[in-house]
Design a protein around this motif. Structure first.
Motif, PDB file in Angstrom:
ATOM      1  N   HIS A  91      45.245  35.172  53.321  1.00  0.00           N
ATOM      2  CA  HIS A  91      44.405  34.483  54.281  1.00  0.00           C
ATOM      3  C   HIS A  91      44.682  32.995  54.226  1.00  0.00           C
ATOM      4  O   HIS A  91      43.792  32.188  54.459  1.00  0.00           O
ATOM      5  CB  HIS A  91      42.933  34.722  53.948  1.00  0.00           C
ATOM      6  N   ASN A 114      39.218  33.645  59.412  1.00  0.00           N
ATOM      7  CA  ASN A 114      39.058  35.084  59.180  1.00  0.00           C
ATOM      8  C   ASN A 114      37.594  35.431  58.951  1.00  0.00           C
ATOM      9  O   ASN A 114      36.938  34.850  58.070  1.00  0.00           O
ATOM     10  CB  ASN A 114      39.855  35.526  57.949  1.00  0.00           C
ATOM     11  N   GLU A 135      42.797  44.102  60.788  1.00  0.00           N
ATOM     12  CA  GLU A 135      42.442  44.804  59.563  1.00  0.00           C
ATOM     13  C   GLU A 135      41.735  46.126  59.880  1.00  0.00           C
ATOM     14  O   GLU A 135      40.920  46.182  60.802  1.00  0.00           O
ATOM     15  CB  GLU A 135      41.494  43.977  58.669  1.00  0.00           C
ATOM     16  N   ASN A 194      41.243  45.064  44.538  1.00  0.00           N
ATOM     17  CA  ASN A 194      40.982  45.689  45.828  1.00  0.00           C
ATOM     18  C   ASN A 194      42.049  46.767  45.964  1.00  0.00           C
ATOM     19  O   ASN A 194      43.246  46.484  45.929  1.00  0.00           O
ATOM     20  CB  ASN A 194      41.082  44.638  46.938  1.00  0.00           C
ATOM     21  N   ARG A 229      35.607  43.148  43.108  1.00  0.00           N
ATOM     22  CA  ARG A 229      35.853  44.588  43.003  1.00  0.00           C
ATOM     23  C   ARG A 229      35.734  45.024  41.538  1.00  0.00           C
ATOM     24  O   ARG A 229      36.708  44.957  40.793  1.00  0.00           O
ATOM     25  CB  ARG A 229      37.228  44.913  43.560  1.00  0.00           C
ATOM     26  N   LYS A 249      42.732  48.806  48.471  1.00  0.00           N
ATOM     27  CA  LYS A 249      43.046  49.251  49.845  1.00  0.00           C
ATOM     28  C   LYS A 249      44.554  49.195  50.130  1.00  0.00           C
ATOM     29  O   LYS A 249      45.004  49.398  51.253  1.00  0.00           O
ATOM     30  CB  LYS A 249      42.277  48.407  50.876  1.00  0.00           C
ATOM     31  N   TYR A 296      36.252  48.212  60.092  1.00  0.00           N
ATOM     32  CA  TYR A 296      36.341  49.106  58.927  1.00  0.00           C
ATOM     33  C   TYR A 296      35.567  50.389  59.152  1.00  0.00           C
ATOM     34  O   TYR A 296      34.813  50.861  58.283  1.00  0.00           O
ATOM     35  CB  TYR A 296      35.876  48.370  57.667  1.00  0.00           C
TER      36      TYR A 296
HETATM   37  C1  GCU Z   1      37.710  41.787  54.850  1.00  0.00           C
HETATM   38  C2  GCU Z   1      38.485  40.575  54.504  1.00  0.00           C
HETATM   39  C3  GCU Z   1      39.502  40.838  53.446  1.00  0.00           C
HETATM   40  C4  GCU Z   1      38.940  41.834  52.457  1.00  0.00           C
HETATM   41  C5  GCU Z   1      38.748  43.136  53.183  1.00  0.00           C
HETATM   42  C6  GCU Z   1      38.128  44.188  52.296  1.00  0.00           C
HETATM   43  O1  GCU Z   1      37.909  42.166  56.029  1.00  0.00           O
HETATM   44  O2  GCU Z   1      39.092  39.920  55.559  1.00  0.00           O
HETATM   45  O3  GCU Z   1      39.812  39.632  52.831  1.00  0.00           O
HETATM   46  O4  GCU Z   1      39.784  41.994  51.376  1.00  0.00           O
HETATM   47  O5  GCU Z   1      37.851  42.967  54.217  1.00  0.00           O
HETATM   48  O6  GCU Z   1      36.923  44.280  52.332  1.00  0.00           O
HETATM   49  O7  GCU Z   1      38.850  44.869  51.601  1.00  0.00           O
END
Ligand code: GCU
Length: 593
Positions: free
Chosen positions: A345, A408, A497, A562, A552, A564, A469
Motif C-alpha cells: 500500500h 486505500n 481486493e 495475514n 493477525r 490470504k 470481501y
Molecule cells: C484490507 C486492506 C488490506 C488488508 C486486507 C485484509 O482490505 O486493504 O491491507 O490486509 O483487507 O483484511 O486482509
C-alpha cells in the motif's frame, strides 16, 4: 494543422511541469559508491541519542572521559534491511535506532557528491561528519542530500537516526495490516556528479499521442543556458534543446517507436546528455487512457489480470529490497498469468518497478494513505503530497506504471474527500499521462443481493478500485452467485481486493474456514461473480503471498501473518493459486494473447 500544433503545445506544457523534488533521477544509471553493508547501530528506546550527541560519534579522549555510548562496541545491522528480522529482540521494536557508517572517500575536483537513500522507515535524520545534512519523513520514498562541502578527503562517518514510531498525524497513521518494519530498508549510495548535472528528465510519449515524444530536462548547477541532447539511437533520434535560466528545457519531436506492452515490453536505450554529464536509461513508450468504462493501452481496451502484493521478502521475510526478491515475487505474478500487479500500500522498491518494465507487468503504485488518517491536518496533507511527488519523481519514466493510487479503504467523510481531491489534483498536475485511482470499500447495500459503488471519491478518480470481501468479512462464498454490483459512475472498475485466509497445508471441508478448500471455494464463487460486475476493467485479488501483520494473532493459523496469500511465505502454492491461474489462462486465450 494549426489546431493540432496548438493541442500539442498545450499537451507539452501540461506535461512539462518542472520536476517536483530535488530527487536525483535514475540513480542506477549514475556513477555511485555503495554504502550498503554492516552498519554499527545503537537502539535508543527513549530517544536520548540526540541530546547525547550520537551524531558526533565521540570517543573517550582520556581515561576519565565519560562517553556513555559507542558505535564501535555496538552490534551491527545490515543495510539495506529492516531491523525487525535481523534481531529477535527487535521484532516488535518501534522507536529510534542510530546507525553509523564509516567510509573513506577521495575528493575529486569539480565533483559534487550526494548521499541517496532508497528508503528508510519512518523518519530519518542524516548527519555527515557530525554535521546535519537533513531530515526525511515517509518510509517508502527515496531522498537525497548534497554532501559536497561536508565530505572530507579520507575518513568520513555518516550517522542516521531512523525512527519508526507510528504517529496519529503520519502517513500511514497508527493502524496498518502490515508489519511496521523499521530501518534503512533500501540501498544507500554516494552519487558523484559534475558541477552542473542532469537532475531529472522525462522522456515519454506526449499525452494521447503514439508518435510524438514530449518531455523536459532539469539541470542543477548550470550557470547559464546549456544545450541538452536526447538520443534514442535505435529510433534514429538525436534532438538538442537549450535550457532556460532555471536550467529547464522542454522538448517534443516526432518519433516512430515500437510501443511497450506486457506482451511486448520493448525498452529503448535513451541517453540524455548536457555539458559533461550523461545519463543512460532504458525507457518504454506506451499510452494509457480511459474511454468510458474501458482502460486503453496503446489505444486498445486492456483487461488487467492482476494480483496485489506487499513488499515482503519471500522465504526470509522482512522488507523486500533486492533484485532477487523482485525476481521471485514478480516471477510468481507472471506464473499466475498476470499482466498487472497492484503494489500495496506504499511505493515499492525500484528493483520491482524496473523489473516490471523489463518483463512486462502493468503497475498500480500507491501512497500509504491507508484507512483513517488525520484528514484535517495540513502537515499530514503536505506529507502525503510530498510522498506522491517523490513516488512520481522516481518512477515517471517507467512505462510499467499506469496508475497512481492516492489511498486505500478510507472512510467516507467530507474532510477525507477534500483531502483526497487535493491529492488527485496534485497527481494530475504532476502527470497528465497516467490514471488516478483509489481502492474503496464503502458500498451501499441497495438491496439484499445488490451493492452499489457510490463513494463520492469516485467523482475525482479516473479508475475506481473496489475492495470487497464477500465470503470472508461478510456473507458466505456462495452468496457471490446471486450478488449484483452497480456503480454510480461510467468509469472502469478494478476489483482491487477480494480473498480469504488459509495457512498452506491446512485442509478440510470447503465450508471450514481457514482451510485451503474454503479459500479456493471463495475464489471460485468470486471469479464467477466478478465477471458480471459492470465496467469491469481488471482485478487484483488479495494477496500474492502471506505477509507479516500485527493485526493477525490467531495461534497456529496466523501467528502474526495475514494468511490470504495464494502462496505461503515459504513459496508453497495453495489450491486457490491454481484456480486463479486457470482463470487467467482462459482470459488470455479469450483475448487471443
Ligand atoms: C484490507 C486492506 C488490506 C488488508 C486486507 C485484509 O482490505 O486493504 O491491507 O490486509 O483487507 O483484511 O486482509
Amino acid at each position: 494543422m494549426k489546431n493540432c500544433l496548438l493541442v500539442l503545445l498545450l499537451a507539452t506544457c501540461a506535461q512539462a511541469a518542472t520536476s517536483p523534488s530535488s530527487l536525483i533521477a535514475n540513480v542506477p544509471g549514475r556513477t555511485t559508491v555503495s554504502l550498503n553493508g554492516a552498519w554499527h547501530a545503537i537502539v535508543d528506546p527513549y530517544d536520548n541519542g540526540g541530546g547525547s550527541g550520537f551524531f558526533r560519534d565521540e570517543k573517550p579522549r582520556s581515561n576519565s572521559d565519560r562517553i556513555e555510548y559507542s558505535f564501535d562496541l555496538s552490534p551491527v545491522l545490515n543495510v539495506p534491511g529492516d531491523w525487525n528480522t535481523q534481531r529477535e529482540q527487535l521484532m516488535f521494536y518501534e522507536g529510534p535506532v542510530w546507525y553509523r557508517r564509516q567510509f573513506i572517500y577521495h575528493k575529486r575536483p569539480n565533483t559534487r557528491v550526494f548521499v541517496y537513500f532508497g528508503a528508510a522507515n519512518y523518519t530519518s535524520t542524516v548527519y555527515l561528519n557530525g554535521e546535519k545534512l537533513g531530515d526525511h519523513e515517509g518510509g517508502f520514498t527515496a531522498f537525497n542530500f548534497e554532501a559536497t562541502s561536508t565530505l572530507r578527503d579520507g575518513d568520513n562517518f555518516l550517522v542516521v537516526e531512523v525512527n519508526n514510531t507510528r504517529r496519529a498525524d503520519g502517513v500511514p497513521a497508527l493502524r496498518t495490516d502490515w508489519w511496521n518494519y523499521g530501518g534503512i530498508t533500501r540501498d544507500v549510495t554516494l552519487i558523484e556528479l559534475p558541477a552542473a548535472f542532469i537532475q531529472d528528465y522525462w522522456v515519454q510519449l506526449a499525452h494521447g499521442s503514439q508518435n510524438e515524444v514530449a518531455g523536459w530536462v532539469q539541470l542543477d548547477g548550470a550557470q547559464s543556458a546549456q544545450q541538452v541532447t536526447i538520443e534514442i539511437p535505435e529510433a534514429h533520434i538525436r534532438e538538442s534543446v537549450t535550457t532556460d535560466a532555471a536550467g529547464q528545457a522542454n522538448f517534443h519531436f516526432p518519433a516512430r517507436l515500437d510501443l511497450w506492452s506486457p506482451e511486448h515490453p520493448k525498452l529503448y536505450d535513451v541517453t540524455v546528455s548536457s555539458g559533461s554529464d550523461i545519463v543512460h536509461d532504458q525507457i518504454g513508450f506506451r499510452t494509457i487512457q480511459v474511454q468510458g468504462a474501458n482502460i486503453l493501452l496503446n489505444g486498445k481496451p486492456v483487461f488487467l489480470r492482476g494480483v496485489s502484493m506487499h513488499e515482503e521478502a519471500p522465504f526470509r521475510e522482512g522488507r523486500a529490497f533486492s533484485p532477487e526478491d523482485a525476481q521471485t515475487l514478480l516471477g510468481w505474478v507472471k506464473e499466475l498469468g498476470c499482466n498487472f500487479v497492484r503494489l500495496a500500500h506504499y511505493p515499492h522498491n525500484e528493483n520491482e518497478i524496473r523489473l516490471a518494465d523489463r518483463i512486462g507487468l502493468l503497475v498500480w503504485s500507491e501512497i500509504p494513505v491507508y484507512w483513517d488518517i488525520d484528514w484535517q491536518n495540513a502537515a499530514t496533507l503536505a506529507n502525503a503530497q510530498a510522498q506522491l511527488r517523490d513516488e512520481f519523481a522516481r518512477d515517471h519514466n517507467r512505462a510499467a506504471v499506469i496508475l497512481w493510487s492516492i489511498a486505500n479503504e478510507t472512510p467516507v467523510k467530507p474532510e477525507r474527500v477534500q483531502f483526497l481531491k487535493q491529492l488527485a489534483q496534485e497527481a494530475r498536475e504532476l502527470d497528465s499521462t497516467r490514471l488516478v485511482t483509489s481502492a474503496m470499500d464503502r458500498v451501499d447495500q441497495t438491496s439484499v443481493d445488490v451493492r452499489t459503488l457510490s463513494d463520492p471519491l469516485g467523482e475525482v478518480l479516473d479508475v475506481l478500485g473496489l475492495n470487497e470481501y464477500l465470503g470472508w468479512y461478510w456473507g458466505r462464498p456462495e452468496d457471490a452467485d446471486r450478488m449484483q454490483w452497480k456503480s454510480a459512475w461510467n468509469k472502469p472498475i478494478i476489483v482491487s481486493e477480494f480473498g480469504g485466509g488459509a495457512p498452506f497445508g491446512l485442509h478440510g471441508d470447503a465450508d471450514q474456514r481457514w482451510t485451503e478448500e474454503y479459500q479456493d471455494r471463495l475464489f471460485q464463487h468470486q471469479l464467477g461473480m466478478i465477471q458480471r460486475i459492470p465496467n469491469l476493467a481488471g482485478m487484483a485479488p488479495w494477496v500474492l503471498m502471506d505477509f507479516r501483520s500485527p493485526a493477525r494473532m490467531l495461534p497456529g493459523i496466523q501467528d502474526y501473518h495475514n494468511r490470504k496469500g495464494l502462496i505461503s511465505n515459504r513459496g508453497q502454492r495453495k489450491l486457490a493459486f491454481y484456480t486463479l491461474q486457470k482463470f487467467y489462462k482462459k482470459k488470455m486465450m479469450e483475448a487471443g494473447k
